[in-house]
Design an enzyme around this catalytic site. Structure first.
Site, PDB file in Angstrom:
ATOM      1  N   LYS A  52     109.206 -65.223 -19.783  1.00 42.91           N
ATOM      2  CA  LYS A  52     108.657 -64.099 -19.024  1.00 42.91           C
ATOM      3  C   LYS A  52     109.788 -63.310 -18.353  1.00 42.91           C
ATOM      4  O   LYS A  52     109.788 -62.082 -18.350  1.00 42.91           O
ATOM      5  CB  LYS A  52     107.645 -64.613 -17.989  1.00 42.91           C
ATOM      6  CG  LYS A  52     106.362 -65.121 -18.649  1.00 42.91           C
ATOM      7  CD  LYS A  52     105.439 -65.887 -17.726  1.00 42.91           C
ATOM      8  CE  LYS A  52     104.265 -66.462 -18.533  1.00 42.91           C
ATOM      9  NZ  LYS A  52     103.336 -67.270 -17.758  1.00 42.91           N
ATOM     10  N   GLN A  96     102.662 -69.776 -11.863  1.00 40.15           N
ATOM     11  CA  GLN A  96     102.698 -70.427 -13.177  1.00 40.15           C
ATOM     12  C   GLN A  96     101.851 -71.700 -13.161  1.00 40.15           C
ATOM     13  O   GLN A  96     102.060 -72.579 -12.326  1.00 40.15           O
ATOM     14  CB  GLN A  96     104.161 -70.748 -13.548  1.00 40.15           C
ATOM     15  CG  GLN A  96     104.335 -71.386 -14.901  1.00 40.15           C
ATOM     16  CD  GLN A  96     103.946 -70.468 -16.072  1.00 40.15           C
ATOM     17  OE1 GLN A  96     104.264 -69.283 -16.068  1.00 40.15           O
ATOM     18  NE2 GLN A  96     103.239 -71.001 -17.048  1.00 40.15           N
ATOM     19  N   ASP A 119      98.269 -61.761 -13.741  1.00 40.96           N
ATOM     20  CA  ASP A 119      97.643 -62.645 -14.729  1.00 40.96           C
ATOM     21  C   ASP A 119      96.145 -62.366 -14.895  1.00 40.96           C
ATOM     22  O   ASP A 119      95.512 -62.914 -15.789  1.00 40.96           O
ATOM     23  CB  ASP A 119      97.812 -64.111 -14.288  1.00 40.96           C
ATOM     24  CG  ASP A 119      98.937 -64.810 -15.048  1.00 40.96           C
ATOM     25  OD1 ASP A 119      99.295 -64.336 -16.141  1.00 40.96           O
ATOM     26  OD2 ASP A 119      99.436 -65.836 -14.548  1.00 40.96           O
TER      27      ASP A 119
END
Ligand code: NAD
Length: 292
Positions: A52, A96, A119
C-alpha cells in the site's frame, strides 16, 4: 480462457490517478495523504502495508505508517485515531486487519472519521452502501466491480454466486453485484450443497480462504471466475480455486497473485483520492469570500 489481469489494470488506473494528482500539485495544492495503522508483526499484514505504501509513492500520494506493538491498549489506538482524524493533511486512514484479539476492531473502525474511512468499513459508509446511497465503498468488492468493467463484463441478468459472507468481501460484493442487476446467491460455510449452487453460476466470486475449494466439477462451462482467496501453501500464494483444473472450462478467470489483490490496493488509492478531492473542495469553499 481469458486471464483477467488485475495487476496491469491496476497499474493503468493508478497512472490515471497519478496524472490527476500531478495536476492538482501543479496548481499549488498539497498531495493527498493516507495514514496506515499497523498493530503487531503479522507477516502478511506487513507485506500488504508495504504494498500500500509503494502504491502511494507511485501515484504521488504521501503516506504515514503508524506501527503499534501487539500488546497496545485500546486507549492508545484510540488516541492515534483521534490525532489522525484531526490532522488536515490526512485524507484517508486505514486500520490494517486483522488486529490482536484483545482489541475491538468494529469499535476502533467506527472511531475513524467516516470522511477519512479509505477502506469503506465504517458502519455509516456500510449503511449508505446497503441503502444504495453515495459512499466510500469497501476496497476489495469495489475493486472487483472495477475489474469486471475494465474487461467489459456486464453482469446484468447473470446468475452470480458468491462464496463467503464476510463484512469486507462476501456480503458487500453481493450487494454491488445486485446493484449491477445480477441475480445473486450467497454461499457460506453452512451451505449444504455448494456444488449445486456454483454449477449454476455465470459469475462465481470465491472468497472463503480455503485453497482448492472450487474444482472443475463445480463450475459451468464458460463461467467467469473471480478468485479473491489468498492462501499460503508450501510457501506459495494460491487462491481458493484450482486454477489448473478450471482454466480449460471457464471463459475468464483472475489469477492469484495478480488478480484481485492489486485491484484492492488500487481502490484504496482511489478512495483516498476521492476523499482528498472532497477535502480540497471544502477548503476552497471555506476560502471563497461570502461563504461562512
Ligand atoms: P472470512 O474468514 O472473514 O470469511 C470467509 C467466508 O467464507 C465465511 O463467510 C465462511 O462462511 C465462508 N467459508 C469458509 N469455508 C467455506 C467452505 N468450505 N464453503 C463455503 N464457504 C466457506 O474471510 P474474508 O476476510 O472474507 O477473506 C476471504 C479470503 O479472501 C481470504 O483468503 C482472504 O485472505 C482473502 N482476501 C483477499 C483480498 C484481496 O485483496 N485479494 C482482500 C480481502 C480478503
Amino acid at each position: 480462457m481469458i486471464l483477467i489481469d488485475g495487476k496491469a489494470t491496476a497499474r493503468q488506473l493508478n497512472e490515471d490517478i497519478k496524472a490527476k494528482i500531478d495536476g492538482f500539485v501543479q496548481k499549488g495544492e498539497r498531495p493527498p495523504g493516507l495514514a496506515i495503522i499497523l498493530i503487531g508483526e503479522n507477516p502478511a499484514s506487513l507485506s500488504y502495508v508495504k504494498g500500500k505504501g509503494k502504491a502511494c509513492l507511485s501515484v504521488g500520494m504521501t503516506h504515514e505508517l503508524i506501527r503499534l506493538p501487539e500488546d497496545v491498549t485500546s486507549e492508545a489506538v484510540e488516541k492515534v485515531i483521534t490525532r489522525l482524524n484531526q490532522d488536515p493533511l490526512v485524507d484517508g486512514m486505514i486500520l490494517q486487519l486483522p488486529i490482536p484479539r484483545h482489541l475491538d476492531a468494529d469499535r476502533l473502525i467506527d472511531l475513524i472519521s467516516k470522511d477519512k474511512d479509505a477502506d469503506g468499513f465504517h458502519v455509516i459508509n456500510q449503511g449508505y452502501m446497503y441503502q444504495k446511497k453515495p459512499s466510500i465503498k469497501p476496497a476489495t468488492p469495489k475493486g472487483i466491480m472495477t475489474l469486471l468493467k475494465a474487461y467489459d463484463l456486464d453482469v446484468a441478468g447473470m446468475n452470480a454466486v458468491v462464496i463467503g459472507r464476510s463484512n469486507i468481501v462476501g456480503f458487500p460484493i453481493a450487494r454491488l453485484l445486485m446493484d449491477a442487476n445480477a441475480t445473486v446467491t450467497i454461499c457460506h460455510s453452512r451451505t449444504s450443497d455448494l456444488k449445486q449452487h456454483t454449477k449454476e453460476a455465470d459469475l462465481l466470486v470465491v472468497s472463503a480462504g480455503r485453497p482448492g475449494l472450487v474444482t472443475k466439477d463445480m463450475v459451468k462451462k464458460g463461467a467467469i471466475v473471480i478468485d479473491v482467496g489468498v492462501n499460503r501453501v508450501d510457501g506459495k500464494l494460491v487462491g481458493d480455486v484450482d486454477f489448473e483444473q478450471l482454466k480449460d472450462v471457464v471463459s475468464y478467470m483472475t489469477p492469484v497473485p495478480g488478480g484481485v489483490g492489486p485491484m484492492t490496493i488500487h481502490t484504496l488509492i482511489h478512495n483516498t483520492f476521492e476523499l482528498y478531492q472532497a477535502n480540497i473542495k471544502t477548503k476552497d469553499q471555506l476560502n471563497t469570500p461570502g461563504i461562512l
